[in-house]
Design a protein around this motif. Structure first.
Motif, PDB file in Angstrom:
ATOM      1  N   ILE A 111      55.054  -7.046  32.778  1.00 56.99           N
ATOM      2  CA  ILE A 111      54.809  -7.855  31.587  1.00 56.99           C
ATOM      3  C   ILE A 111      53.312  -7.978  31.334  1.00 56.99           C
ATOM      4  N   GLY A 112      52.893  -7.499  30.163  1.00 55.22           N
ATOM      5  CA  GLY A 112      51.555  -7.773  29.663  1.00 55.22           C
ATOM      6  C   GLY A 112      51.716  -8.683  28.463  1.00 55.22           C
ATOM      7  N   CYS A 113      51.730  -8.092  27.275  1.00 53.74           N
ATOM      8  CA  CYS A 113      52.006  -8.873  26.065  1.00 53.74           C
ATOM      9  C   CYS A 113      53.500  -8.994  25.782  1.00 53.74           C
ATOM     10  N   GLY A 114      54.322  -8.188  26.457  1.00 50.85           N
ATOM     11  CA  GLY A 114      55.753  -8.417  26.417  1.00 50.85           C
ATOM     12  C   GLY A 114      56.622  -7.407  25.705  1.00 50.85           C
ATOM     13  N   SER A 115      56.031  -6.390  25.046  1.00 48.79           N
ATOM     14  CA  SER A 115      56.885  -5.441  24.326  1.00 48.79           C
ATOM     15  C   SER A 115      57.786  -4.653  25.273  1.00 48.79           C
ATOM     16  N   GLY A 116      57.289  -4.366  26.473  1.00 47.50           N
ATOM     17  CA  GLY A 116      58.082  -3.595  27.424  1.00 47.50           C
ATOM     18  C   GLY A 116      59.340  -4.316  27.859  1.00 47.50           C
ATOM     19  N   ILE A 117      59.187  -5.538  28.344  1.00 53.28           N
ATOM     20  CA  ILE A 117      60.366  -6.266  28.815  1.00 53.28           C
ATOM     21  C   ILE A 117      61.294  -6.606  27.663  1.00 53.28           C
ATOM     22  N   CYS A 118      60.751  -6.899  26.492  1.00 48.22           N
ATOM     23  CA  CYS A 118      61.608  -7.202  25.346  1.00 48.22           C
ATOM     24  C   CYS A 118      62.352  -5.959  24.871  1.00 48.22           C
ATOM     25  N   GLY A 119      61.726  -4.791  24.994  1.00 45.52           N
ATOM     26  CA  GLY A 119      62.403  -3.550  24.664  1.00 45.52           C
ATOM     27  C   GLY A 119      63.557  -3.255  25.601  1.00 45.52           C
ATOM     28  N   VAL A 120      63.357  -3.519  26.891  1.00 43.34           N
ATOM     29  CA  VAL A 120      64.428  -3.314  27.867  1.00 43.34           C
ATOM     30  C   VAL A 120      65.581  -4.280  27.593  1.00 43.34           C
ATOM     31  N   ILE A 121      65.259  -5.534  27.327  1.00 45.46           N
ATOM     32  CA  ILE A 121      66.291  -6.525  27.012  1.00 45.46           C
ATOM     33  C   ILE A 121      67.050  -6.119  25.754  1.00 45.46           C
ATOM     34  N   ALA A 122      66.333  -5.657  24.732  1.00 45.56           N
ATOM     35  CA  ALA A 122      66.974  -5.264  23.467  1.00 45.56           C
ATOM     36  C   ALA A 122      67.944  -4.113  23.674  1.00 45.56           C
ATOM     37  N   ALA A 123      67.530  -3.098  24.444  1.00 46.10           N
ATOM     38  CA  ALA A 123      68.401  -1.950  24.682  1.00 46.10           C
ATOM     39  C   ALA A 123      69.606  -2.338  25.527  1.00 46.10           C
ATOM     40  N   ARG A 124      69.375  -3.138  26.554  1.00 46.85           N
ATOM     41  CA  ARG A 124      70.492  -3.601  27.386  1.00 46.85           C
ATOM     42  C   ARG A 124      71.536  -4.337  26.549  1.00 46.85           C
ATOM     43  N   ASP A 125      71.067  -5.257  25.719  1.00 48.48           N
ATOM     44  CA  ASP A 125      71.991  -6.056  24.919  1.00 48.48           C
ATOM     45  C   ASP A 125      72.686  -5.214  23.849  1.00 48.48           C
ATOM     46  N   ALA A 126      71.947  -4.267  23.272  1.00 49.19           N
ATOM     47  CA  ALA A 126      72.541  -3.404  22.246  1.00 49.19           C
ATOM     48  C   ALA A 126      73.655  -2.542  22.822  1.00 49.19           C
ATOM     49  N   LEU A 127      73.540  -2.184  24.096  1.00 50.94           N
ATOM     50  CA  LEU A 127      74.550  -1.362  24.761  1.00 50.94           C
ATOM     51  C   LEU A 127      75.635  -2.202  25.431  1.00 50.94           C
ATOM     52  N   GLY A 128      75.465  -3.520  25.427  1.00 48.27           N
ATOM     53  CA  GLY A 128      76.468  -4.396  26.025  1.00 48.27           C
ATOM     54  C   GLY A 128      76.526  -4.313  27.540  1.00 48.27           C
ATOM     55  N   TYR A 148      61.976 -13.153  26.374  1.00 49.17           N
ATOM     56  CA  TYR A 148      62.190 -12.943  27.805  1.00 49.17           C
ATOM     57  C   TYR A 148      62.435 -14.242  28.567  1.00 49.17           C
ATOM     58  N   SER A 149      62.002 -15.368  28.039  1.00 50.04           N
ATOM     59  CA  SER A 149      62.286 -16.633  28.722  1.00 50.04           C
ATOM     60  C   SER A 149      63.783 -16.940  28.686  1.00 50.04           C
ATOM     61  N   ALA A 150      64.461 -16.442  27.649  1.00 43.81           N
ATOM     62  CA  ALA A 150      65.891 -16.678  27.508  1.00 43.81           C
ATOM     63  C   ALA A 150      66.747 -15.593  28.150  1.00 43.81           C
ATOM     64  N   ALA A 151      66.216 -14.375  28.256  1.00 45.37           N
ATOM     65  CA  ALA A 151      67.076 -13.246  28.618  1.00 45.37           C
ATOM     66  C   ALA A 151      66.726 -12.551  29.936  1.00 45.37           C
ATOM     67  N   ALA A 152      65.570 -12.839  30.516  1.00 45.11           N
ATOM     68  CA  ALA A 152      65.231 -12.249  31.813  1.00 45.11           C
ATOM     69  C   ALA A 152      65.897 -13.047  32.929  1.00 45.11           C
ATOM     70  N   ALA A 153      66.212 -12.377  34.026  1.00 44.61           N
ATOM     71  CA  ALA A 153      66.813 -13.065  35.167  1.00 44.61           C
ATOM     72  C   ALA A 153      65.769 -13.908  35.905  1.00 44.61           C
ATOM     73  N   ARG A 154      64.572 -13.351  36.035  1.00 49.16           N
ATOM     74  CA  ARG A 154      63.476 -14.040  36.717  1.00 49.16           C
ATOM     75  C   ARG A 154      62.203 -13.250  36.471  1.00 49.16           C
ATOM     76  N   ILE A 155      61.080 -13.837  36.857  1.00 47.05           N
ATOM     77  CA  ILE A 155      59.805 -13.126  36.824  1.00 47.05           C
ATOM     78  C   ILE A 155      59.188 -13.214  38.215  1.00 47.05           C
ATOM     79  N   VAL A 156      58.750 -12.078  38.711  1.00 45.86           N
ATOM     80  CA  VAL A 156      58.204 -11.944  40.066  1.00 45.86           C
ATOM     81  C   VAL A 156      56.697 -11.699  39.970  1.00 45.86           C
ATOM     82  N   SER A 157      55.932 -12.303  40.853  1.00 49.57           N
ATOM     83  CA  SER A 157      54.497 -12.002  40.909  1.00 49.57           C
ATOM     84  C   SER A 157      54.191 -11.192  42.157  1.00 49.57           C
ATOM     85  N   VAL A 158      53.299 -10.224  42.015  1.00 49.83           N
ATOM     86  CA  VAL A 158      52.893  -9.367  43.124  1.00 49.83           C
ATOM     87  C   VAL A 158      51.372  -9.376  43.231  1.00 49.83           C
ATOM     88  N   GLY A 159      50.879  -9.308  44.453  1.00 46.66           N
ATOM     89  CA  GLY A 159      49.448  -9.347  44.696  1.00 46.66           C
ATOM     90  C   GLY A 159      48.770  -8.013  44.443  1.00 46.66           C
TER      91      GLY A 159
END
Length: 318
Positions: A178-195, A246-257
């Motif tokens: 996640i940077g500005c969010g287009s990537g994760i929102c694109g993944v969520i959109a495709a997942r939901d569109a495919l059911g 993504y706050s509504a549709a992601a399972a969680r957000i992980v931080s890595v060092g």
């Protein structure tokens, strides 16, 4: 942003494929052996600009041409990959592309943006300050201000997720940076569109954790700094439109060092001989961190880009 349908994403794919072919996704055996699960890598490091953003640049410029035919050019802020995508797409339409980057930005990404026809301006201490300057320059030069997040950008980016899910529809989890969010929102959109029921997990750096803090607080939080070498993650404050998704549709957000990201870059090289920039390796870093929970599962990781400066990569590879 309205909910994207499969038709929306497939129409975007038609536009994208006029410029580039679909990228590959492979279940790499050495990653599976290392992590104890099936690991599908989506190779967005293999696009014409070396990152996933090019897809959104293509679809956005198609939209701009249709809806703002008198536009003379665009201006935007970036750390590099977004700027490369818009420079490439703008040049194809004969439009000016003014790209604002923070001072001290990646030299090689700046060179790449110029190579694709962009005019690069360095301004501010970080991405967020560069965004403010881009807005000012849009007014000064009469250029269209391209935001870091927009429905048309997400529509284009969602095409990589559509490709991944078509190839591997039974993934349990997909990790996406996640940077500005287009990537994760694109993944969520495709997942939901495919059911599909795949869990989508966002990944941030511990040094730029605004998205994770916001997700956990259920409200937008801003950090004082975003000092990560994974420049695609270096955002101090989530984009509200992206956060709403993504706050509504992601399972969680992980931080890595930082060292975890660097180790994932090394793992990509040793196990797949692929080059990953910091943000591009973040998803794998998160999977490595959560390997016990993912044991025996089918997991996707988004290698979002491979645009890392030679000196930085040499330091990481050692």
């Amino acid at each position: 942003m309205h909910r994207l349908t499969r038709d929306d994403i497939e129409q975007a794919a038609h536009q994208v494929y006029q410029v580039m072919p679909a990228t590959a996704q492979y279940p790499w055996p050495l990653l599976a052996e290392r992590l104890g699960c099936t690991v599908w890598v989506k190779h967005e490091n293999h696009t014409p600009t070396g990152a996933f953003k090019v897809r959104g640049g293509i679809t956005f410029m198609h939209w701009l041409k249709r809806t703002h035919p008198s536009a003379r050019g665009i201006v935007t802020a970036t750390r590099g990959n977004h700027g490369q995508s818009l420079a490439l797409a703008a040049r194809a339409l004969g439009l000016r592309a003014l790209i604002v980057v923070p001072e001290g930005n990646s030299v090689e990404k700046n060179q790449a943006m110029r190579g694709f026809g962009g005019e690069v301006v360095e301004w501010g201490r970080d991405f967020d300050e560069a965004r403010e300057e881009a807005a000012r320059l849009a007014q000064t030069h009469g250029l269209y201000l391209v935001p870091p997040f927009h429905t048309e950008l997400v529509k284009g980016v969602a095409t990589y997720a559509l490709e991944l899910f078509k190839a591997a529809p039974d993934l349990d989890t997909v990790y996406v940076p996640i940077g500005c969010g287009s990537g994760i929102c694109g993944v969520i959109a495709a997942r939901d569109a495919l059911g599909l029921k795949t869990q989508v997990v966002g990944v941030v750096s511990t040094e730029a954790a605004a998205a994770k803090l916001s997700f956990e607080a259920r409200a937008i939080c801003e950090t004082a700094t975003a000092n990560t070498f994974a420049d695609g993650l270096a955002v101090r404050k989530p984009v509200p439109e992206a956060f709403a998704i993504y706050s509504a549709a992601a399972a969680r957000i992980v931080s890595v060092g930082e060292e975890q990201i660097a180790e994932a870059m090394r793992v990509y090289y040793t196990d797949t001989h692929n080059l990953a920039e910091g943000a591009g390796a973040a998803a794998l870093a998160a999977l490595i961190q959560e390997r016990d929970a993912m044991a025996g599962k089918r997991v996707g990781v988004i290698l979002s880009g491979g645009n890392v400066d030679r000196a930085v990569y040499a330091g990481v590879i050692g």
